[in-house]
Design a protein around this motif. Structure first.
Motif, PDB file in Angstrom:
ATOM      1  N   SER A 199       0.831  -1.207   0.000  1.00 33.76           N
ATOM      2  CA  SER A 199       0.000   0.000   0.000  1.00 33.76           C
ATOM      3  C   SER A 199       0.861   1.251   0.000  1.00 33.76           C
ATOM      4  O   SER A 199       0.516   2.256  -0.630  1.00 33.76           O
ATOM      5  CB  SER A 199      -0.932  -0.022   1.214  1.00 33.76           C
ATOM      6  OG  SER A 199      -1.847   1.030   1.146  1.00 33.76           O
ATOM      7  N   LEU A 200       1.984   1.200   0.687  1.00 31.49           N
ATOM      8  CA  LEU A 200       2.934   2.318   0.690  1.00 31.49           C
ATOM      9  C   LEU A 200       3.467   2.570  -0.712  1.00 31.49           C
ATOM     10  O   LEU A 200       3.534   3.720  -1.172  1.00 31.49           O
ATOM     11  CB  LEU A 200       4.080   2.018   1.663  1.00 31.49           C
ATOM     12  CG  LEU A 200       5.225   3.024   1.723  1.00 31.49           C
ATOM     13  CD1 LEU A 200       4.735   4.364   2.251  1.00 31.49           C
ATOM     14  CD2 LEU A 200       6.334   2.485   2.610  1.00 31.49           C
ATOM     15  N   ILE A 212       3.388   5.850  -5.651  1.00 31.86           N
ATOM     16  CA  ILE A 212       3.226   6.002  -7.104  1.00 31.86           C
ATOM     17  C   ILE A 212       2.119   7.002  -7.405  1.00 31.86           C
ATOM     18  O   ILE A 212       2.253   7.851  -8.291  1.00 31.86           O
ATOM     19  CB  ILE A 212       2.956   4.629  -7.760  1.00 31.86           C
ATOM     20  CG1 ILE A 212       4.208   3.757  -7.684  1.00 31.86           C
ATOM     21  CG2 ILE A 212       2.500   4.796  -9.203  1.00 31.86           C
ATOM     22  CD1 ILE A 212       3.978   2.303  -8.067  1.00 31.86           C
ATOM     23  N   ALA A 213       1.013   6.923  -6.658  1.00 32.16           N
ATOM     24  CA  ALA A 213      -0.097   7.867  -6.869  1.00 32.16           C
ATOM     25  C   ALA A 213       0.341   9.297  -6.576  1.00 32.16           C
ATOM     26  O   ALA A 213       0.025  10.217  -7.341  1.00 32.16           O
ATOM     27  CB  ALA A 213      -1.285   7.479  -5.988  1.00 32.16           C
ATOM     28  N   LEU A 214       1.080   9.492  -5.492  1.00 33.71           N
ATOM     29  CA  LEU A 214       1.561  10.832  -5.156  1.00 33.71           C
ATOM     30  C   LEU A 214       2.556  11.331  -6.196  1.00 33.71           C
ATOM     31  O   LEU A 214       2.532  12.500  -6.591  1.00 33.71           O
ATOM     32  CB  LEU A 214       2.194  10.835  -3.764  1.00 33.71           C
ATOM     33  CG  LEU A 214       2.543  12.187  -3.176  1.00 33.71           C
ATOM     34  CD1 LEU A 214       1.315  13.079  -3.083  1.00 33.71           C
ATOM     35  CD2 LEU A 214       3.170  12.004  -1.800  1.00 33.71           C
ATOM     36  N   TRP A 215       3.405  10.450  -6.696  1.00 35.55           N
ATOM     37  CA  TRP A 215       4.348  10.816  -7.760  1.00 35.55           C
ATOM     38  C   TRP A 215       3.577  11.257  -9.013  1.00 35.55           C
ATOM     39  O   TRP A 215       3.925  12.254  -9.644  1.00 35.55           O
ATOM     40  CB  TRP A 215       5.269   9.642  -8.073  1.00 35.55           C
ATOM     41  CG  TRP A 215       6.117   9.855  -9.276  1.00 35.55           C
ATOM     42  CD1 TRP A 215       7.267  10.588  -9.363  1.00 35.55           C
ATOM     43  CD2 TRP A 215       5.869   9.347 -10.591  1.00 35.55           C
ATOM     44  NE1 TRP A 215       7.752  10.552 -10.652  1.00 35.55           N
ATOM     45  CE2 TRP A 215       6.910   9.803 -11.426  1.00 35.55           C
ATOM     46  CE3 TRP A 215       4.878   8.551 -11.142  1.00 35.55           C
ATOM     47  CZ2 TRP A 215       6.971   9.481 -12.769  1.00 35.55           C
ATOM     48  CZ3 TRP A 215       4.954   8.238 -12.487  1.00 35.55           C
ATOM     49  CH2 TRP A 215       5.994   8.708 -13.276  1.00 35.55           C
ATOM     50  N   VAL A 221      -6.030   8.722 -10.576  1.00 34.54           N
ATOM     51  CA  VAL A 221      -5.358   8.400  -9.316  1.00 34.54           C
ATOM     52  C   VAL A 221      -6.290   7.620  -8.385  1.00 34.54           C
ATOM     53  O   VAL A 221      -5.888   6.618  -7.792  1.00 34.54           O
ATOM     54  CB  VAL A 221      -4.839   9.692  -8.636  1.00 34.54           C
ATOM     55  CG1 VAL A 221      -4.428   9.450  -7.211  1.00 34.54           C
ATOM     56  CG2 VAL A 221      -3.682  10.264  -9.411  1.00 34.54           C
ATOM     57  N   VAL A 222      -7.524   8.063  -8.262  1.00 41.33           N
ATOM     58  CA  VAL A 222      -8.449   7.396  -7.348  1.00 41.33           C
ATOM     59  C   VAL A 222      -8.781   5.984  -7.839  1.00 41.33           C
ATOM     60  O   VAL A 222      -8.753   5.023  -7.062  1.00 41.33           O
ATOM     61  CB  VAL A 222      -9.728   8.241  -7.166  1.00 41.33           C
ATOM     62  CG1 VAL A 222     -10.814   7.457  -6.454  1.00 41.33           C
ATOM     63  CG2 VAL A 222      -9.408   9.514  -6.407  1.00 41.33           C
ATOM     64  N   LEU A 245      -5.400  16.603  -2.430  1.00 41.99           N
ATOM     65  CA  LEU A 245      -5.099  15.218  -2.819  1.00 41.99           C
ATOM     66  C   LEU A 245      -3.738  14.776  -2.284  1.00 41.99           C
ATOM     67  O   LEU A 245      -3.586  13.641  -1.801  1.00 41.99           O
ATOM     68  CB  LEU A 245      -5.151  15.076  -4.338  1.00 41.99           C
ATOM     69  CG  LEU A 245      -6.547  15.136  -4.957  1.00 41.99           C
ATOM     70  CD1 LEU A 245      -6.454  15.140  -6.475  1.00 41.99           C
ATOM     71  CD2 LEU A 245      -7.399  13.980  -4.475  1.00 41.99           C
ATOM     72  N   ALA A 246      -2.751  15.649  -2.379  1.00 40.48           N
ATOM     73  CA  ALA A 246      -1.421  15.308  -1.873  1.00 40.48           C
ATOM     74  C   ALA A 246      -1.455  15.065  -0.365  1.00 40.48           C
ATOM     75  O   ALA A 246      -0.791  14.146   0.133  1.00 40.48           O
ATOM     76  CB  ALA A 246      -0.429  16.414  -2.217  1.00 40.48           C
TER      77      ALA A 246
END
Length: 146
Positions: free
Chosen positions: A11-12, A17-20, A47-48, A126-127
């Motif tokens: 999950s991390l 990857i989503a934050l990137w 992203v979601v 979001l971030a």
């Protein structure tokens, strides 16, 4: 490594990857880029949905050979959620103070944070959500090792 640790690590990685991806879409250097609404909604949905699919796959992959969770697992989960909560509270308060100081004083120290545009607000919210999830997963991994 236990199932809970494997799930937290996966999950991390997914949240990282989503934050990137978010920062690649919304930032140019350290500045938020003004994006048209269709790009913001496309980035948000990508992203979601990507995070949901990744978490579903991860849950399915770590469910095989499922071990029973005991009180220690529940305690670690609660502590990690509490750490994530306080991280979110601290960062939101820092942002509030920064925005107030930015409008009160015009010196260059308070000028860099320009999140008052729609793109800036969307990116920041979001971030923060993904950063809080990352903090929770890191806390989970650390608490399992203590």
């Amino acid at each position: 490594m236990s199932r809970a640790e494997t799930r937290a690590l996966g999950s991390l990685v997914i949240a990282g990857i989503a934050l990137w991806f978010l920062q690649m879409r919304f930032l140019d250097g350290w500045q938020v880029v003004a994006l048209p609404p269709r790009h913001m909604i496309a980035s948000y949905l990508f992203v979601v949905i990507g995070m949901a699919i990744g978490e579903t796959v991860l849950s399915g992959a770590t469910a095989a050979g499922r071990e029973l969770e005991d009180e220690r697992d529940h305690h670690i989960t609660r502590r990690a959620e509490l750490i994530s909560h306080w991280f979110l509270v601290a960062v939101v308060n820092i942002l509030v103070v920064q925005l107030i100081l930015q409008h009160t004083y015009t010196s260059s120290v308070f000028a860099p944070l320009a999140i008052v545009s729609t793109s800036g607000v969307v990116f920041t919210l979001l971030a923060l959500l993904f950063a809080a999830h990352i903090v929770k997963m890191i806390a989970t991994l650390v608490l399992y090792r203590l």
